[in-house]
Design an enzyme around this catalytic site. Structure first.
Site, PDB file in Angstrom:
ATOM      1  N   CYS A   1     -64.039 -24.752  10.872  1.00  0.00           N
ATOM      2  CA  CYS A   1     -64.212 -23.378  11.384  1.00  0.00           C
ATOM      3  C   CYS A   1     -65.550 -23.209  12.088  1.00  0.00           C
ATOM      4  CB  CYS A   1     -64.042 -22.371  10.262  1.00  0.00           C
ATOM      5  SG  CYS A   1     -64.959 -22.812   8.788  1.00  0.00           S
TER       6      CYS A   1
ATOM      7  N   TRP B   1     -72.204 -18.831   2.785  1.00  0.00           N
ATOM      8  CA  TRP B   1     -71.400 -19.276   3.921  1.00  0.00           C
ATOM      9  C   TRP B   1     -70.435 -18.171   4.325  1.00  0.00           C
ATOM     10  CZ3 TRP B   1     -71.269 -23.359   7.128  1.00  0.00           C
ATOM     11  CH2 TRP B   1     -70.124 -23.525   7.904  1.00  0.00           C
TER      12      TRP B   1
ATOM     13  N   ASP C   1     -52.752 -36.823   3.574  1.00  0.00           N
ATOM     14  CA  ASP C   1     -52.130 -35.515   3.825  1.00  0.00           C
ATOM     15  C   ASP C   1     -52.679 -34.888   5.103  1.00  0.00           C
ATOM     16  OD1 ASP C   1     -50.257 -33.761   2.917  1.00  0.00           O
ATOM     17  OD2 ASP C   1     -51.478 -32.847   1.356  1.00  0.00           O
TER      18      ASP C   1
ATOM     19  N   SER D   1     -56.639 -18.375   9.782  1.00  0.00           N
ATOM     20  CA  SER D   1     -56.766 -17.882  11.157  1.00  0.00           C
ATOM     21  C   SER D   1     -57.084 -16.390  11.187  1.00  0.00           C
ATOM     22  CB  SER D   1     -55.458 -18.132  11.904  1.00  0.00           C
ATOM     23  OG  SER D   1     -54.426 -17.391  11.294  1.00  0.00           O
TER      24      SER D   1
ATOM     25  N   GLU E   1     -60.587 -20.369  19.749  1.00  0.00           N
ATOM     26  CA  GLU E   1     -60.770 -21.470  18.805  1.00  0.00           C
ATOM     27  C   GLU E   1     -59.674 -22.514  19.061  1.00  0.00           C
ATOM     28  OE1 GLU E   1     -61.942 -21.747  14.260  1.00  0.00           O
ATOM     29  OE2 GLU E   1     -59.930 -20.935  14.484  1.00  0.00           O
TER      30      GLU E   1
ATOM     31  N   TRP F   1     -55.632 -25.862   5.576  1.00  0.00           N
ATOM     32  CA  TRP F   1     -55.328 -27.292   5.484  1.00  0.00           C
ATOM     33  C   TRP F   1     -56.471 -28.184   5.946  1.00  0.00           C
ATOM     34  CZ3 TRP F   1     -56.178 -28.254  10.512  1.00  0.00           C
ATOM     35  CH2 TRP F   1     -55.843 -27.251  11.437  1.00  0.00           C
TER      36      TRP F   1
ATOM     37  N   THR G   1     -55.415 -20.526   0.997  1.00  0.00           N
ATOM     38  CA  THR G   1     -56.348 -21.496   1.586  1.00  0.00           C
ATOM     39  C   THR G   1     -55.693 -22.329   2.695  1.00  0.00           C
ATOM     40  OG1 THR G   1     -55.831 -22.961  -0.271  1.00  0.00           O
ATOM     41  CG2 THR G   1     -57.810 -21.628  -0.462  1.00  0.00           C
TER      42      THR G   1
ATOM     43  N   LEU H   1     -49.167 -27.127   4.875  1.00  0.00           N
ATOM     44  CA  LEU H   1     -49.344 -28.404   5.574  1.00  0.00           C
ATOM     45  C   LEU H   1     -50.008 -29.444   4.668  1.00  0.00           C
ATOM     46  CD1 LEU H   1     -50.475 -27.228   9.125  1.00  0.00           C
ATOM     47  CD2 LEU H   1     -48.180 -27.742   8.289  1.00  0.00           C
TER      48      LEU H   1
ATOM     49  N   THR I   1     -53.734 -14.336  10.795  1.00  0.00           N
ATOM     50  CA  THR I   1     -53.242 -14.182   9.418  1.00  0.00           C
ATOM     51  C   THR I   1     -54.236 -13.377   8.590  1.00  0.00           C
ATOM     52  OG1 THR I   1     -52.058 -16.267   9.647  1.00  0.00           O
ATOM     53  CG2 THR I   1     -52.337 -15.437   7.427  1.00  0.00           C
TER      54      THR I   1
ATOM     55  N   LYS J   1     -52.550 -20.229  -3.530  1.00  0.00           N
ATOM     56  CA  LYS J   1     -51.476 -20.639  -2.608  1.00  0.00           C
ATOM     57  C   LYS J   1     -52.122 -21.466  -1.518  1.00  0.00           C
ATOM     58  CE  LYS J   1     -49.507 -19.954   0.914  1.00  0.00           C
ATOM     59  NZ  LYS J   1     -49.375 -21.123   1.843  1.00  0.00           N
ATOM     60  N   PRO J   2     -52.025 -22.800  -1.620  1.00  0.00           N
ATOM     61  CA  PRO J   2     -52.632 -23.642  -0.583  1.00  0.00           C
ATOM     62  C   PRO J   2     -51.776 -23.663   0.680  1.00  0.00           C
ATOM     63  CG  PRO J   2     -51.693 -25.005  -2.345  1.00  0.00           C
ATOM     64  CD  PRO J   2     -51.360 -23.577  -2.676  1.00  0.00           C
TER      65      PRO J   2
ATOM     66  N   GLU K   1     -62.540 -15.686   5.430  1.00  0.00           N
ATOM     67  CA  GLU K   1     -63.312 -16.692   6.156  1.00  0.00           C
ATOM     68  C   GLU K   1     -62.399 -17.156   7.275  1.00  0.00           C
ATOM     69  OE1 GLU K   1     -64.467 -19.356   7.718  1.00  0.00           O
ATOM     70  OE2 GLU K   1     -64.918 -20.799   6.121  1.00  0.00           O
TER      71      GLU K   1
HETATM   72  O1  TXE Z   1     -53.435 -20.785   9.826  1.00  0.00           O
HETATM   73  P1  TXE Z   1     -52.968 -19.632   8.871  1.00  0.00           P
HETATM   74  P2  TXE Z   1     -52.599 -21.977  10.469  1.00  0.00           P
HETATM   75  C1  TXE Z   1     -57.187 -21.470  12.567  1.00  0.00           C
HETATM   76  C2  TXE Z   1     -57.175 -22.622  13.548  1.00  0.00           C
HETATM   77  C3  TXE Z   1     -55.740 -23.049  13.546  1.00  0.00           C
HETATM   78  C4  TXE Z   1     -55.036 -21.724  13.394  1.00  0.00           C
HETATM   79  C5  TXE Z   1     -53.645 -21.763  12.850  1.00  0.00           C
HETATM   80  O2  TXE Z   1     -57.539 -22.155  14.821  1.00  0.00           O
HETATM   81  O3  TXE Z   1     -55.373 -23.684  14.724  1.00  0.00           O
HETATM   82  O4  TXE Z   1     -55.856 -21.006  12.499  1.00  0.00           O
HETATM   83  O5  TXE Z   1     -53.596 -22.459  11.612  1.00  0.00           O
HETATM   84  C6  TXE Z   1     -51.204 -18.731   4.791  1.00  0.00           C
HETATM   85  N1  TXE Z   1     -49.509 -13.911   4.440  1.00  0.00           N
HETATM   86  N2  TXE Z   1     -57.616 -21.876  11.247  1.00  0.00           N
HETATM   87  O6  TXE Z   1     -51.345 -21.474  11.099  1.00  0.00           O
HETATM   88  O7  TXE Z   1     -51.617 -19.145   9.215  1.00  0.00           O
HETATM   89  C7  TXE Z   1     -50.822 -20.159   5.111  1.00  0.00           C
HETATM   90  O8  TXE Z   1     -49.675 -20.522   4.374  1.00  0.00           O
HETATM   91  C8  TXE Z   1     -50.294 -14.607   3.607  1.00  0.00           C
HETATM   92  C9  TXE Z   1     -59.000 -21.651  10.924  1.00  0.00           C
HETATM   93  O9  TXE Z   1     -52.436 -23.031   9.449  1.00  0.00           O
HETATM   94  O10 TXE Z   1     -54.059 -18.636   8.868  1.00  0.00           O
HETATM   95  C10 TXE Z   1     -52.079 -20.896   4.709  1.00  0.00           C
HETATM   96  O11 TXE Z   1     -52.099 -21.068   3.310  1.00  0.00           O
HETATM   97  N3  TXE Z   1     -50.654 -15.884   3.833  1.00  0.00           N
HETATM   98  C11 TXE Z   1     -59.271 -21.801   9.481  1.00  0.00           C
HETATM   99  C12 TXE Z   1     -53.181 -19.927   5.131  1.00  0.00           C
HETATM  100  O12 TXE Z   1     -52.543 -18.658   5.263  1.00  0.00           O
HETATM  101  C13 TXE Z   1     -50.218 -16.470   4.947  1.00  0.00           C
HETATM  102  C14 TXE Z   1     -58.522 -22.837   8.763  1.00  0.00           C
HETATM  103  C15 TXE Z   1     -53.853 -20.274   6.458  1.00  0.00           C
HETATM  104  O13 TXE Z   1     -52.872 -20.356   7.441  1.00  0.00           O
HETATM  105  C16 TXE Z   1     -49.400 -15.784   5.868  1.00  0.00           C
HETATM  106  C17 TXE Z   1     -57.137 -22.920   9.176  1.00  0.00           C
HETATM  107  C18 TXE Z   1     -49.046 -14.446   5.573  1.00  0.00           C
HETATM  108  N4  TXE Z   1     -48.281 -13.712   6.383  1.00  0.00           N
HETATM  109  C19 TXE Z   1     -56.747 -22.487  10.406  1.00  0.00           C
HETATM  110  N5  TXE Z   1     -49.131 -16.613   6.902  1.00  0.00           N
HETATM  111  C20 TXE Z   1     -60.700 -21.747   9.058  1.00  0.00           C
HETATM  112  N6  TXE Z   1     -61.301 -20.567   9.088  1.00  0.00           N
HETATM  113  O14 TXE Z   1     -61.289 -22.711   8.633  1.00  0.00           O
HETATM  114  C21 TXE Z   1     -49.765 -17.782   6.650  1.00  0.00           C
HETATM  115  N7  TXE Z   1     -50.410 -17.704   5.460  1.00  0.00           N
END
Ligand code: TXE
Length: 496
Positions: A286, A451, A91, A231, A385, A153, A151, A181, A234, A177-178, A252
Site C-alpha cells: 500500500c 502506521w 499462496d 481497497s 494505485e 492478500w 484483511t 485470494l 471496499t 475474514k482473510p 487502511e
Molecule cells: O481488495 P478488496 P482486492 C487495493 C489494490 C488492489 C485492489 C483490489 O489496489 O489492486 O485494492 O484488491 C474483502 N464487504 N488493495 O479486490 O476488495 C475481501 O474479501 C466486506 C490495497 O483484493 O478491498 C478481502 O478480505 N469485505 C490494499 C478484503 O476485503 C469485503 C490491500 C480486501 O479486498 C467486501 C489489498 C465487502 N463488500 C488491495 N468485498 C492495501 N491497503 O494494502 C471485499 N471484501
C-alpha cells in the site's frame, strides 16, 4: 490442502459445505481448497465472539495472563516459521526471504503487544483534574468489544496480526475474514491460536468471499468495531455498513506514494531505495514508491541507472534461491495490471523498461518490473494505485514544485524524500500530507511506530501504542464526595 472455519474453539466446514479453490500464482495450478463461509457461519462466529466478550473470560483476565498467551502465540508462529513462510510464498507468490520477514514480524507483533500490556498492568486508572475537589474523576480504558477484522492478500498473515495482536492485548474478541485470494497462513494461525490456550470464542476465523462473508460480517449488528485493510472502494462499503448502528471503523486503504529525489543526494542510494520501494513484494504494497519525482539536473542520469539495475532483477518462483520478484498474486490482479500497462503505453508516458510479461515465462502471473518516465500528471498510471511492479517518474525544478506534485493525490499514506541536506528533508517532510514520511529511505516499517494514512488512504493508525488504543474505549468515571452538598434541590428558588 483443505482448510476449515474456526468458530467457538472448533474447526469445521461451512454450514453449507461450500469451498473455493485458490491458485498457486507461479504455476497457475490449484493449490488449496478453502472453506467458503456464508452469512450463517459469520453469525455463528460473531455470536461466539459476543458471548466470549460479554462473559469477561478474556477481557477480565489479568493483563499478565493475557500477555503470556500472546507470547505463546508468538512462539507458535516462530516454531512454524519455515512452514508459514513457504505457505505464504506459495499462496501469494512473494520471494521466500520476504515471506520470512513477514512471519518473523508477525511473531514480534504478538511479543510487542504482550510487553505493552505487561507494562500497563502496573498502571492505575488515570486521574483528571476537573477543577472541583468534590469530584474524583478518572479515565478507565476498556476493550472496544467484538472486532471484525477483514484483511487483504498482500501480507496475508501480517495484516491479520497487525489487528489481532493489539485487539487481543486490549481484551477484545475477534472474527477474522482473510482475503479469499490468500487464506492459508491465517488458517495455520488459527491452528496455532487453538493450542495457545485462548478461551474458546475469543478468536474465530471465517474464510470466505468478500461480497458474502465479508459483507455479512460488516453488517452484523453485534460487531462493535470493524478493522479493515484493502481497497478504497471496499473500504467505502465497509464504512457504509458500519454507519448502520454507528460502529467504529479503522481503515487502511491504498496509496500512490511519492518519492522526492533532490539533486544533492547519492544517486546510487536513491536508485536502491526506489527499487526496494516499488519492487519489494512485487509492488503489492500500500505504501509502494509508485511516483518518483526527480530534480531535473539528475533526472536522466537517475533514469539510466534505474533502468540498468531494474533489468538485472531476478524474476522467478518465490522459493527459488536469489529470486527478487515473484508472480503477481492472482489472475484478477495480473489482468488489472496488464490492462493498466497497455493503456499507459498510449497515455503519452515513455516506457523505459518492462511493460508486460517478462520473456521466458510461459505460465504463472509474471510481470516484468516496469518503469515509465515523463508521465502526464492526469494519466491513470500517475493517479491510480496499480499495486504491482510499476514505477512512474517525473522531473521537477523547485522544492515547492516537488511538494505540490507530491501532495497532488487523493491518497496520503506514505512519502519519501532523499537529500543530503537534512534541514531540507525536515522542511519537506513537514509539508508532505502523508501519515508516514521516510527520509533517505523508503518502506522500513516498525511494529513500534504508528502506521496509517491521511486523506483517502484511511482512518486511524495501526501498530505502536496508537494501534493498541484503537481497540480501547475511553470511559470517564466521576465520583462525587457525598459528604458534600450539591445544592441544586435545596437551592432557594424565586419566592412565590
Ligand atoms: O481488495 P478488496 P482486492 C487495493 C489494490 C488492489 C485492489 C483490489 O489496489 O489492486 O485494492 O484488491 C474483502 N464487504 N488493495 O479486490 O476488495 C475481501 O474479501 C466486506 C490495497 O483484493 O478491498 C478481502 O478480505 N469485505 C490494499 C478484503 O476485503 C469485503 C490491500 C480486501 O479486498 C467486501 C489489498 C465487502 N463488500 C488491495 N468485498 C492495501 N491497503 O494494502 C471485499 N471484501
Amino acid at each position: 490442502m483443505r482448510t476449515q472455519l474456526y468458530i467457538d474453539g472448533s474447526f469445521g466446514p461451512a454450514d453449507n459445505g461450500a469451498t473455493f479453490e485458490t491458485i498457486d500464482p507461479a504455476t497457475e495450478n490449484v493449490f488449496s481448497e478453502v472453506a467458503s463461509g456464508g452469512a450463517s457461519d459469520v453469525d455463528r462466529a460473531v455470536l461466539a465472539a459476543r458471548r466470549a466478550f460479554d462473559s469477561g473470560i478474556w477481557s477480565n483476565l489479568p493483563a499478565l495472563e493475557r500477555a503470556s498467551i500472546l507470547r505463546r502465540i508468538a512462539k507458535g508462529i516462530t516454531d512454524n516459521l519455515e512452514l508459514l513462510s513457504r505457505l505464504e510464498t506459495r499462496d501469494n507468490g512473494k520471494p521466500l526471504p520476504e515471506a520470512q520477514w513477514d512471519i518473523e514480524d508477525a511473531a514480534y507483533c504478538f511479543e510487542f503487544y504482550a510487553k505493552m500490556i505487561e507494562g500497563d498492568a502496573k498502571a492505575d486508572s488515570q486521574a483528571i483534574d476537573v477543577g472541583d475537589i468534590r469530584f474524583d474523576s478518572r479515565i478507565w480504558q476498556e476493550p472496544v468489544g467484538v472486532v471484525a477484522a477483514i484483511t487483504p492478500w498482500n501480507f496475508p498473515m501480517l495484516m491479520a496480526v497487525w489487528k489481532l495482536a493489539p485487539a487481543l492485548a486490549a481484551g477484545c474478541t475477534i472474527v477474522l475474514k482473510p482475503s479469499e485470494l490468500c487464506s492459508m497462513t491465517c488458517y495455520e494461525l488459527a491452528r496455532i491460536v487453538d493450542t495457545a490456550g485462548l478461551p474458546k470464542g475469543v478468536f474465530n476465523l471465517v474464510t470466505g468471499l468478500g461480497p458474502t462473508a465479508g459483507a455479512a460480517l460488516t453488517a452484523h449488528r453485534l460487531v462493535d468495531k470493524i478493522a479493515f485493510t484493502g481497497s478504497v472502494a471496499t473500504g467505502g462499503k465497509v464504512m457504509q455498513a458500519a454507519s448502520a448502528g454507528i460502529r467504529t471503523v479503522s481503515l487502511e486503504l491504498g496509496g500512490k506514494s511519492p518519492f522526492i529525489v533532490f539533486d544533492d543526494c547519492q544517486i546510487d542510494k536513491a536508485v536502491e531505495w526506489i527499487m526496494f520501494g516499488i519492487f519489494w513484494n512485487k509492488g503489492e504494497v500500500c505504501s509502494a514508491t509508485s511516483r518518483v519525482l526527480v530534480h531535473h539536473r539528475i533526472y536522466q542520469k537517475l533514469i539510466a541507472r534505474l533502468k540498468k539495475e531494474t533489468e538485472r532483477i531476478s524474476i522467478g518462483v518465490g522459493d527459488q534461491e536469489g529470486v527478487k520478484l515473484g508472480p503477481i498474486v492472482a489472475k484478477v490482479q495480473y489482468d488489472k495490471i496488464m490492462g493498466i500497462l497497455e493503456r499507459a503505453k498510449n497515455s503519452g508516458a515513455s516506457l523505459v523498461t518492462g511493460g508486460g510479461r517478462p520473456t521466458g515465462f510461459d505460465s504463472g502471473f509474471f510481470i516484468a518490473p516496469s518503469i515509465f518516465s515523463d508521465v502526464p500528471r492526469d494519466a491513470e498510471i500517475w493517479t491510480e494505485e496499480i499495486f504491482g511492479p510499476v514505477v512512474c517518474l517525473n522531473s521537477f525544478e523547485t522544492e515547492a514544485e516537488a511538494i505540490e506534485m507530491a501532495n497532488d493525490s487523493p491518497f496520503g499514506l506514505a512519502a519519501a524524500v532523499m537529500s543530503d541536506d537534512l534541514d531540507r528533508c525536515d522542511r519537506v517532510a513537514a509539508k508532505l500530507r502523508a501519515g508516514v514520511v521516510w527520509i533517505n529511505c523508503s518502506q522500513p516499517t516498525f511494529t513500534q511506530a504508528p502506521w496509517g494514512g491521511y486523506k483517502s488512504s484511511g482512518i486511524g493508525r495501526e501498530l505502536g501504542r496508537a494501534g493498541y488504543e484503537a481497540y480501547l474505549e475511553t470511559k470517564q468515571v466521576t465520583r462525587f464526595d457525598h459528604t458534600e452538598d450539591w445544592g441544586w434541590y435545596q437551592a432557594p428558588g424565586p419566592s412565590k
